[in-house]
Motif scaffolding. Sequence first.
Motif, PDB file in Angstrom:
ATOM      1  N   THR A  91     -16.250 119.967  73.770  1.00  0.00           N
ATOM      2  CA  THR A  91     -16.671 118.838  74.596  1.00  0.00           C
ATOM      3  C   THR A  91     -16.250 117.519  73.959  1.00  0.00           C
ATOM      4  OG1 THR A  91     -18.776 118.584  73.469  1.00  0.00           O
ATOM      5  CG2 THR A  91     -18.721 120.093  75.346  1.00  0.00           C
ATOM      6  N   PHE A  92     -16.164 116.492  74.809  1.00  0.00           N
ATOM      7  CA  PHE A  92     -15.872 115.161  74.295  1.00  0.00           C
ATOM      8  C   PHE A  92     -17.038 114.642  73.462  1.00  0.00           C
ATOM      9  CE2 PHE A  92     -12.964 114.747  78.109  1.00  0.00           C
ATOM     10  CZ  PHE A  92     -11.828 114.915  77.355  1.00  0.00           C
ATOM     11  N   THR A  93     -18.264 114.939  73.922  1.00  0.00           N
ATOM     12  CA  THR A  93     -19.436 114.484  73.176  1.00  0.00           C
ATOM     13  C   THR A  93     -19.354 114.946  71.733  1.00  0.00           C
ATOM     14  OG1 THR A  93     -20.580 115.003  75.207  1.00  0.00           O
ATOM     15  CG2 THR A  93     -21.933 114.306  73.342  1.00  0.00           C
ATOM     16  N   GLY A  94     -18.982 116.201  71.537  1.00  0.00           N
ATOM     17  CA  GLY A  94     -18.926 116.767  70.199  1.00  0.00           C
ATOM     18  C   GLY A  94     -17.962 116.013  69.314  1.00  0.00           C
TER      19      GLY A  94
ATOM     20  N   ILE B 133     -21.590 124.383  62.954  1.00  0.00           N
ATOM     21  CA  ILE B 133     -22.755 123.747  63.578  1.00  0.00           C
ATOM     22  C   ILE B 133     -22.485 123.405  65.030  1.00  0.00           C
ATOM     23  CG2 ILE B 133     -24.264 121.747  63.509  1.00  0.00           C
ATOM     24  CD1 ILE B 133     -23.755 121.626  60.506  1.00  0.00           C
ATOM     25  N   TRP B 134     -21.332 122.834  65.292  1.00  0.00           N
ATOM     26  CA  TRP B 134     -21.028 122.409  66.667  1.00  0.00           C
ATOM     27  C   TRP B 134     -20.956 123.623  67.601  1.00  0.00           C
ATOM     28  CZ3 TRP B 134     -21.548 118.710  63.499  1.00  0.00           C
ATOM     29  CH2 TRP B 134     -21.460 117.392  63.877  1.00  0.00           C
ATOM     30  N   THR B 135     -20.437 124.745  67.088  1.00  0.00           N
ATOM     31  CA  THR B 135     -20.304 125.912  67.942  1.00  0.00           C
ATOM     32  C   THR B 135     -21.640 126.618  68.147  1.00  0.00           C
ATOM     33  OG1 THR B 135     -18.151 126.193  66.949  1.00  0.00           O
ATOM     34  CG2 THR B 135     -18.941 127.990  68.296  1.00  0.00           C
ATOM     35  N   PHE B 136     -22.359 126.848  67.034  1.00  0.00           N
ATOM     36  CA  PHE B 136     -23.510 127.736  67.142  1.00  0.00           C
ATOM     37  C   PHE B 136     -24.842 127.023  67.298  1.00  0.00           C
ATOM     38  CE2 PHE B 136     -20.451 130.360  64.649  1.00  0.00           C
ATOM     39  CZ  PHE B 136     -20.156 131.226  65.685  1.00  0.00           C
TER      40      PHE B 136
ATOM     41  N   LEU C 194     -11.777 121.149  69.762  1.00  0.00           N
ATOM     42  CA  LEU C 194     -11.440 120.940  71.174  1.00  0.00           C
ATOM     43  C   LEU C 194     -10.766 122.167  71.775  1.00  0.00           C
ATOM     44  CD1 LEU C 194     -10.184 117.294  70.810  1.00  0.00           C
ATOM     45  CD2 LEU C 194     -12.366 118.094  71.716  1.00  0.00           C
ATOM     46  N   ASP C 195     -10.927 122.327  73.111  1.00  0.00           N
ATOM     47  CA  ASP C 195     -10.253 123.452  73.757  1.00  0.00           C
ATOM     48  C   ASP C 195      -9.080 122.941  74.600  1.00  0.00           C
ATOM     49  OD1 ASP C 195     -11.272 122.385  76.063  1.00  0.00           O
ATOM     50  OD2 ASP C 195     -13.003 123.724  76.103  1.00  0.00           O
ATOM     51  N   ARG C 196      -8.484 123.854  75.381  1.00  0.00           N
ATOM     52  CA  ARG C 196      -7.248 123.521  76.103  1.00  0.00           C
ATOM     53  C   ARG C 196      -7.359 122.234  76.916  1.00  0.00           C
ATOM     54  NH1 ARG C 196      -5.608 126.623  80.214  1.00  0.00           N
ATOM     55  NH2 ARG C 196      -3.566 125.643  80.220  1.00  0.00           N
ATOM     56  N   ASN C 197      -8.509 122.040  77.552  1.00  0.00           N
ATOM     57  CA  ASN C 197      -8.612 120.912  78.472  1.00  0.00           C
ATOM     58  C   ASN C 197      -8.985 119.602  77.794  1.00  0.00           C
ATOM     59  OD1 ASN C 197      -8.040 122.345  80.854  1.00  0.00           O
ATOM     60  ND2 ASN C 197     -10.062 123.301  80.660  1.00  0.00           N
ATOM     61  N   THR C 198      -9.532 119.684  76.585  1.00  0.00           N
ATOM     62  CA  THR C 198     -10.010 118.458  75.972  1.00  0.00           C
ATOM     63  C   THR C 198      -9.152 118.031  74.784  1.00  0.00           C
ATOM     64  OG1 THR C 198     -11.563 119.845  74.764  1.00  0.00           O
ATOM     65  CG2 THR C 198     -12.419 118.650  76.653  1.00  0.00           C
ATOM     66  N   ARG C 199      -8.064 118.767  74.514  1.00  0.00           N
ATOM     67  CA  ARG C 199      -7.232 118.458  73.355  1.00  0.00           C
ATOM     68  C   ARG C 199      -6.714 117.028  73.357  1.00  0.00           C
ATOM     69  NH1 ARG C 199      -3.875 123.808  73.315  1.00  0.00           N
ATOM     70  NH2 ARG C 199      -5.412 125.063  72.224  1.00  0.00           N
TER      71      ARG C 199
ATOM     72  N   PHE D   8       0.710 117.164  78.002  1.00  0.00           N
ATOM     73  CA  PHE D   8       0.716 115.900  77.284  1.00  0.00           C
ATOM     74  C   PHE D   8       0.027 114.786  78.052  1.00  0.00           C
ATOM     75  CE2 PHE D   8       2.254 111.871  75.842  1.00  0.00           C
ATOM     76  CZ  PHE D   8       2.001 111.989  74.488  1.00  0.00           C
ATOM     77  N   GLY D   9       0.301 114.710  79.361  1.00  0.00           N
ATOM     78  CA  GLY D   9      -0.354 113.685  80.166  1.00  0.00           C
ATOM     79  C   GLY D   9      -1.864 113.773  80.018  1.00  0.00           C
ATOM     80  N   ARG D  10      -2.385 114.996  80.072  1.00  0.00           N
ATOM     81  CA  ARG D  10      -3.824 115.204  79.951  1.00  0.00           C
ATOM     82  C   ARG D  10      -4.300 114.793  78.556  1.00  0.00           C
ATOM     83  NH1 ARG D  10      -4.864 120.944  81.689  1.00  0.00           N
ATOM     84  NH2 ARG D  10      -4.002 121.335  79.630  1.00  0.00           N
ATOM     85  N   ALA D  11      -3.530 115.215  77.532  1.00  0.00           N
ATOM     86  CA  ALA D  11      -3.928 114.904  76.159  1.00  0.00           C
ATOM     87  C   ALA D  11      -3.974 113.404  75.933  1.00  0.00           C
ATOM     88  CB  ALA D  11      -2.972 115.563  75.174  1.00  0.00           C
ATOM     89  N   LEU D  12      -3.037 112.700  76.554  1.00  0.00           N
ATOM     90  CA  LEU D  12      -3.005 111.247  76.384  1.00  0.00           C
ATOM     91  C   LEU D  12      -4.281 110.628  76.940  1.00  0.00           C
ATOM     92  CD1 LEU D  12      -1.012 109.183  75.278  1.00  0.00           C
ATOM     93  CD2 LEU D  12      -0.193 108.820  77.599  1.00  0.00           C
ATOM     94  N   GLY D  13      -4.660 111.086  78.135  1.00  0.00           N
ATOM     95  CA  GLY D  13      -5.919 110.606  78.727  1.00  0.00           C
ATOM     96  C   GLY D  13      -7.093 110.914  77.813  1.00  0.00           C
ATOM     97  N   ASN D  14      -7.151 112.155  77.312  1.00  0.00           N
ATOM     98  CA  ASN D  14      -8.242 112.552  76.428  1.00  0.00           C
ATOM     99  C   ASN D  14      -8.300 111.669  75.192  1.00  0.00           C
ATOM    100  OD1 ASN D  14      -8.702 114.627  78.157  1.00  0.00           O
ATOM    101  ND2 ASN D  14      -7.709 116.186  76.895  1.00  0.00           N
ATOM    102  N   SER D  15      -7.131 111.438  74.600  1.00  0.00           N
ATOM    103  CA  SER D  15      -7.071 110.649  73.375  1.00  0.00           C
ATOM    104  C   SER D  15      -7.613 109.252  73.618  1.00  0.00           C
ATOM    105  CB  SER D  15      -5.635 110.545  72.877  1.00  0.00           C
ATOM    106  OG  SER D  15      -5.387 111.515  71.905  1.00  0.00           O
ATOM    107  N   ILE D  16      -7.168 108.636  74.709  1.00  0.00           N
ATOM    108  CA  ILE D  16      -7.608 107.272  74.997  1.00  0.00           C
ATOM    109  C   ILE D  16      -9.118 107.244  75.161  1.00  0.00           C
ATOM    110  CG2 ILE D  16      -7.509 105.418  76.714  1.00  0.00           C
ATOM    111  CD1 ILE D  16      -4.595 106.243  77.211  1.00  0.00           C
ATOM    112  N   TYR D  17      -9.639 108.190  75.925  1.00  0.00           N
ATOM    113  CA  TYR D  17     -11.072 108.221  76.171  1.00  0.00           C
ATOM    114  C   TYR D  17     -11.852 108.407  74.868  1.00  0.00           C
ATOM    115  CZ  TYR D  17     -15.558 109.887  77.958  1.00  0.00           C
ATOM    116  OH  TYR D  17     -16.895 110.037  78.189  1.00  0.00           O
ATOM    117  N   VAL D  18     -11.472 109.414  74.094  1.00  0.00           N
ATOM    118  CA  VAL D  18     -12.209 109.723  72.858  1.00  0.00           C
ATOM    119  C   VAL D  18     -12.151 108.541  71.891  1.00  0.00           C
ATOM    120  CG1 VAL D  18     -12.158 111.151  70.788  1.00  0.00           C
ATOM    121  CG2 VAL D  18     -11.974 112.210  73.020  1.00  0.00           C
ATOM    122  N   ALA D  19     -10.940 107.968  71.729  1.00  0.00           N
ATOM    123  CA  ALA D  19     -10.804 106.893  70.748  1.00  0.00           C
ATOM    124  C   ALA D  19     -11.598 105.660  71.184  1.00  0.00           C
ATOM    125  CB  ALA D  19      -9.328 106.542  70.565  1.00  0.00           C
TER     126      ALA D  19
END
Lengths: 307, 290
Positions: free
Chosen positions: B152-155, B142-145, B232-237, B80-91
């Motif tokens: 990725t965050f860019t995606g 499209i994003w995968t192939f 998103l994958d495990r690390n970027t959720r 969750f800690g990681r997801a919170l960071g990801n969410s803030i960054y992406v948003a």
Amino acid sequence: MSIANKANRLTPYVFMAPAAIILTVALLYPICYMIYASFLDWSPSQRIGEADFVGLRNYANLLQDAAFRESFWVTIKFAAVVVTLEMIIGVGLALLLDRNIKGMSTLRTIFILPMMIAPIVVGLMWRYMYHPTVGIFNRTLKSWGFEGIPWLSDSNWSFVAVVMADVWQWTPFIFILSLAAMQSLPRSALEAAEIDGATEMQKIFFIKLPLMLPVLIVTLMLRLIDAFKVLEVIMVLTNGGPGLSTEIVALRIFRTAQEFQELGEAAAMSNTLLMVLMALTIGMFMYNKMQENRAVRMKAAASKGAV
Amino acid sequence: MSVQKETQNPMFYMLMVVLVVMSLGPIVLMLATSFKTNVDVYDSSVSAFFFAPTMANYETVLCDVLWYEPSHVEYCDPTFGRALGNSIYVALVSTGLTLLMGCMAAYALVRFRFMGRGTVSMTTLMMRMVPPAVLLVPVFGIWTFQYGLDGTFTGIILVYTAMNLPFVIWILQSFIVQVPMQLEEAARMDGANPIQIFFLVVLPIIKPGLAAAAIFTFRIAWNEFLLGNALLDRNTRTVPVTIVNSITEYDINWGVIMATGMLLAIPPILFTFVASKQIITGMTAGAVKG
């Protein structure tokens, strides 16, 4: 000078370019791609080039698929019920509270909250409240000596349950929009009616509602379009169950892609949903155009009359 | 009607209180439950709102980012800690990008009129109606192939930006139309180029519009589940994805999950209280000026 001129002529394109590129790459292209993909037999492990072209087979499958027809019907039923309820309650409350009451702005602020919170979280809290043993509804019922209601495990109640959650979340939207529309109504018409001795009811039905009609119809259309998009709340609450009783099309697309890995079929469903929404949007746009034209004609007629 | 303004029937206040209770109730219940131990949740003799509150649920959720080690947490799950960071960054990043591109495009559409305004509002309306569920299949493919941006965050930022742009352009248009042309002409006389005029003259004037647009964009990017789940994958959720993954059919730890939900709900709630006026303006502009 000529360089500056050229720069000036290029400016609009420079300003448009980033948004145009992003929209093309990440919105238009995917939609076109989806239309193409709906003619393919395609699983997620394949590149799209390797998928077989199957023509209209996905659509034919959809038509024969009793489960899809069921979820299509559920979607229509859900959208019709929630939009009707929300319009009646929302407009009704706006009519009641359209007066100078202290604390109106606080009420509006509080009313926005359910719309701002993540649908996932809305689903969570309603799922907690509907919980058969720890949920607040059944606890209250039991403490009053009634039987608990199988909110999410009975197929009729589960439909009621998702409708209630949606009404809670979105009635404020209609309330706020219709209140805004009501407060911008021309005062003169209402005053004239008052002088003529119109009752409160007559003012509502013969002046307020007809004058608000254009805004109300746009609000209704926006809400209807959104009602077809609802997914997360229902997913968290019931995941479409029990059986297919709450499985709306958006949720079915998600499950077809995620659980059954049938991307081609999911694309065909997406296309069908998109066409329905497209028809609704075009209808709304035509209505707007008609209203504008009518307003222009009325203005012209009025000025002619004045001359 | 104007005479009775001062003395309203108390029934209206009653009605308003009922409405406030109904719309706040579920949120307050969630807040209360997030301070409850799981034992208390399942104990029917404990009241829904009055009990011995505990921070334990929040400690469990945030154990990874806390400066101390909560004594009751045996195994700290960093998800969750990681997801919170990801969410803030992406948003935040997608909101910034959407606003920048959106206001530039809206400005060009209003001032240079190389496309009819009818066409533009038609297109934005069309785009607005596309449900995320419809984008699910093509974006995943499209994003995968093709773009190689899955996980990725860019995606994900690219998708969110594209999803929000039509609405932002639409809202900002209605604000830019009201900027007086004379101001821009005066700046041009003083030798400002179009870019300077835009950033130094126009943007400061439409700040309220930008605030409304920013809140709507942030809200969508912060709350979105469907596409985040697919891309998103495990690390970027992001947070919504982890919440859904942690809901199991039986034996839910309600306290912990409500604490998670509360953490996800706090930023939008704060925005609502700080900027409700802008939100209402944005909402009515979006609907009424269709």
